[in-house]
Design an enzyme around this catalytic site. Structure first.
Site, short mmCIF file in Angstrom:
data_model
loop_
_atom_site.label_atom_id
_atom_site.label_comp_id
_atom_site.label_asym_id
_atom_site.label_seq_id
_atom_site.Cartn_x
_atom_site.Cartn_y
_atom_site.Cartn_z
CG LEU A 1 -2.04 0.98 1.32
CD1 LEU A 1 -2.97 0.85 0.12
CD2 LEU A 1 -2.82 0.80 2.60
CG ASP A 2 0.99 3.60 -3.54
OD1 ASP A 2 1.83 2.74 -3.84
OD2 ASP A 2 0.10 4.00 -4.31
CG PHE A 3 5.29 6.99 2.18
CD1 PHE A 3 5.91 6.38 3.27
CD2 PHE A 3 5.30 8.37 2.11
CE1 PHE A 3 6.49 7.13 4.29
CE2 PHE A 3 5.88 9.13 3.11
CZ PHE A 3 6.48 8.51 4.21
CG ASP A 4 0.97 8.76 -1.72
OD1 ASP A 4 0.94 7.53 -1.92
OD2 ASP A 4 1.03 9.59 -2.64
CB SER A 5 -2.43 4.69 -0.01
OG SER A 5 -2.35 5.22 -1.32
#
Length: 187
Positions: A51-55
């Site tokens: 899961l993306d850093f910004d998600s």
């Protein structure tokens, strides 16, 4: 037989906060970033997918390598449901495009299930999303069965509604319903 008792398959559901790496270590040089190790102390468990850093939102961790591969591999078509705050107010055309498959640089996506939803009752994000007074925002519930890099963000941008906030709510039947950010529970 080695004489060892087989280890029971375990599953942990973590509500990953914004700005946390979806791995247990940070290989980048410089200022260390928060990782899963800051939230989960469960030796032998590994994330099944990223899961993306910004998600934000659901990360499934398991101690079973076969289950980990099955969850992470798009070939098994395990659905992932996201609550997506987008810029603007999509009408029927962008939703139709998402439902039929969107052309991205790496090919056309599989069709997504998507619907407009009321603002969900979520925790505040830290830091908050950027707000522009002249451009409204709205929420979608979007379900995919692929796992391309930053796929949901690229899909919404491709139909003219960039993602402002992305929360993975469910993976298959597992959800983060009732699970605060940074907390985890066994499934």
């Amino acid at each position: 037989m080695t004489g060892e008792t087989p280890r029971k398959t375990g599953v942990i559901l973590l509500n990953k906060p914004y700005g946390v790496l979806s791995q247990f270590t940070d290989e980048r040089q410089g200022e260390p970033r928060p990782t899963l190790a800051d939230f989960v102390d469960a030796p032998g468990y590994y994330p099944a997918g990223r899961l993306d850093f910004d998600s934000e939102g659901l990360m499934v961790l398991t101690n079973d390598g076969r289950l980990q591969a099955r969850i992470a591999n798009p070939r098994f078509k395990l659905t992932k449901t996201y609550l997506v705050q987008v810029e603007g107010e999509p009408d029927d055309e962008p939703l139709r495009l998402l439902r039929e498959g969107v052309r991205l640089k790496d090919g056309i996506t599989q069709p997504a299930a998507v619907e407009r939803i009321a603002d969900p009752m979520l925790w505040p994000r830290d830091p908050p999303i950027r707000v522009r007074k002249s451009i409204p925002d709205s929420w979608l519930r979007l379900t995919i069965s692929e796992g391309r890099n930053r796929q949901v963000r690229r899909m919404t941008a491709a139909v003219g509604h960039p993602t402002l906030r992305l929360v993975r709510w469910a993976v298959g039947d597992w959800t983060i319903d009732g699970l605060p950010p940074g907390e985890w529970r066994s499934a």
